[in-house]
Design a protein around this motif. Structure first.
Motif, PDB file in Angstrom:
ATOM      1  N   PRO A  19       6.250  -3.671 -11.300  1.00  0.00           N
ATOM      2  CA  PRO A  19       6.195  -2.978  -9.664  1.00  0.00           C
ATOM      3  C   PRO A  19       5.498  -4.100  -8.695  1.00  0.00           C
ATOM      4  CG  PRO A  19       4.509  -1.773 -10.898  1.00  0.00           C
ATOM      5  CD  PRO A  19       5.269  -2.680 -11.843  1.00  0.00           C
ATOM      6  N   GLY A  20       4.492  -4.824  -9.153  1.00  0.00           N
ATOM      7  CA  GLY A  20       3.753  -5.537  -8.149  1.00  0.00           C
ATOM      8  C   GLY A  20       4.245  -6.887  -7.893  1.00  0.00           C
ATOM      9  N   PRO A  38       7.705  -3.529  -0.676  1.00  0.00           N
ATOM     10  CA  PRO A  38       7.987  -3.143   0.522  1.00  0.00           C
ATOM     11  C   PRO A  38       7.725  -1.745   1.173  1.00  0.00           C
ATOM     12  CG  PRO A  38       9.628  -3.953  -0.540  1.00  0.00           C
ATOM     13  CD  PRO A  38       8.827  -4.173  -1.438  1.00  0.00           C
ATOM     14  N   TYR A  39       7.222  -0.841  -0.086  1.00  0.00           N
ATOM     15  CA  TYR A  39       7.026   0.599   0.300  1.00  0.00           C
ATOM     16  C   TYR A  39       5.614   0.979   0.188  1.00  0.00           C
ATOM     17  CZ  TYR A  39      11.937   0.489  -0.714  1.00  0.00           C
ATOM     18  OH  TYR A  39      13.330   0.132  -0.812  1.00  0.00           O
ATOM     19  N   ALA A  40       4.648  -0.218  -0.083  1.00  0.00           N
ATOM     20  CA  ALA A  40       3.234   0.400  -0.181  1.00  0.00           C
ATOM     21  C   ALA A  40       2.877   0.475   1.251  1.00  0.00           C
ATOM     22  CB  ALA A  40       2.375  -1.232  -0.774  1.00  0.00           C
ATOM     23  N   ASP A  41       2.120   1.498   1.460  1.00  0.00           N
ATOM     24  CA  ASP A  41       1.825   2.152   2.613  1.00  0.00           C
ATOM     25  C   ASP A  41       0.190   2.709   2.612  1.00  0.00           C
ATOM     26  OD1 ASP A  41       2.353   4.638   1.773  1.00  0.00           O
ATOM     27  OD2 ASP A  41       3.664   5.006   3.321  1.00  0.00           O
ATOM     28  N   PHE A  47      -3.755   8.174  -1.892  1.00  0.00           N
ATOM     29  CA  PHE A  47      -3.708   8.804  -3.156  1.00  0.00           C
ATOM     30  C   PHE A  47      -4.434   7.834  -4.165  1.00  0.00           C
ATOM     31  CE2 PHE A  47      -1.443   9.628  -6.955  1.00  0.00           C
ATOM     32  CZ  PHE A  47      -1.495  10.879  -7.275  1.00  0.00           C
ATOM     33  N   MET A  48      -4.055   6.638  -4.430  1.00  0.00           N
ATOM     34  CA  MET A  48      -4.633   5.803  -5.295  1.00  0.00           C
ATOM     35  C   MET A  48      -6.243   5.985  -5.601  1.00  0.00           C
ATOM     36  SD  MET A  48      -2.250   4.863  -7.322  1.00  0.00           S
ATOM     37  CE  MET A  48      -3.336   4.176  -8.654  1.00  0.00           C
ATOM     38  N   ALA A 186       4.445   8.040   4.561  1.00  0.00           N
ATOM     39  CA  ALA A 186       5.343   7.626   5.361  1.00  0.00           C
ATOM     40  C   ALA A 186       6.441   6.738   5.136  1.00  0.00           C
ATOM     41  CB  ALA A 186       4.373   6.992   6.562  1.00  0.00           C
ATOM     42  N   ALA A 187       6.578   6.025   3.894  1.00  0.00           N
ATOM     43  CA  ALA A 187       7.609   5.078   3.399  1.00  0.00           C
ATOM     44  C   ALA A 187       8.316   5.660   2.871  1.00  0.00           C
ATOM     45  CB  ALA A 187       6.798   3.748   2.798  1.00  0.00           C
ATOM     46  N   GLY A 188       8.272   6.911   2.398  1.00  0.00           N
ATOM     47  CA  GLY A 188       9.380   7.639   1.377  1.00  0.00           C
ATOM     48  C   GLY A 188       9.070   7.820   0.178  1.00  0.00           C
ATOM     49  N   THR A 189       7.641   7.551  -0.002  1.00  0.00           N
ATOM     50  CA  THR A 189       7.370   7.589  -1.769  1.00  0.00           C
ATOM     51  C   THR A 189       6.881   9.109  -2.018  1.00  0.00           C
ATOM     52  OG1 THR A 189       6.414   5.429  -1.843  1.00  0.00           O
ATOM     53  CG2 THR A 189       5.796   6.929  -3.508  1.00  0.00           C
TER      54      THR A 189
END
Length: 205
Positions: A19-20, A38-41, A47-48, A186-189
């Motif tokens: 993934p990274g 592109p989806y990291a926010d 959460f992490m 916010a990024a949709g995850t």
């Protein structure tokens, strides 16, 4: 006894591979490494941080351990919520080939002793701490096949690839879970936490 938790980044079609970044795991000719970036926010980071706030020790597969050991020891800020725990808490690596780990606090466990060692570590940790598995695809599948994962944090990103190693392969045990928490960044995850409840049941409408 502490619980064993698995935290995994997934695409919509269940891929967990690399993934990274492209260099993480190109095995099998995988060409889409870095699909998460592109989806990291901030929602994902928050959460992490919460996950790492609960850790008592880490259980990692060899490839994930090598990735972590190549980066996190260089992050020396004690206030960093991830580095501070990875660099100071016990790390157990499931491997038959790692002979001389250089990352402080690392213990290597071979396959023959893995299950009994997991039980020992869980027994030794406080009940409010977790033995955490991050990524570690082959190890995660081994643990799932033996009902050793108590809880899963699945971060599902809004992308599908059509190729790559998946978390749940064919031949896994039919298992029922209950959803214990859910949120969307916010990024949709979509972030879901599931607790294993037993064998799956079946019926007819």
């Amino acid at each position: 006894m502490a619980k064993l938790t698995l935290t995994t980044f997934l695409t919509l079609d269940g891929v967990m591979q690399a993934p990274g970044g492209p260099a993480e795991d190109p095995s099998g000719g995988f060409e889409y490494g870095g699909w998460l970036v592109p989806y990291a926010d901030d929602g994902m980071a928050q959460f992490m941080t919460e996950v790492f706030d609960r850790v008592g020790a880490f259980l990692l597969g060899r490839r994930t351990y090598d990735i972590f050991a190549g980066y996190w020891p260089q992050v020396t800020d004690p206030a960093d919520p991830i580095a501070g725990r990875l660099n100071t808490l016990p790390k157990y690596v499931a491997s038959t080939t790692l002979a001389d780990p250089r990352w402080a606090g690392t213990t290597v466990i071979d396959g023959e002793n893995l299950q009994s060692e997991i039980v020992r570590v869980k027994d030794a940790l406080p009940a409010d701490r977790e033995l955490q598995v991050h990524g570690s695809g082959m190890l995660a599948q081994w643990l799932l096949a033996r009902d050793l994962v108590d809880e899963m944090n699945l971060l599902v990103f809004p992308v599908y690839l059509g190729a790559g190693r998946r978390l749940f392969p064919r031949g896994g045990l039919p298992t029922a879970c209950e959803l214990t928490a859910s949120r969307t960044t916010a990024a949709g995850t979509a972030i879901h936490t599931y607790r294993r409840t037993g064998r799956a049941s079946f019926g007819t409408f």
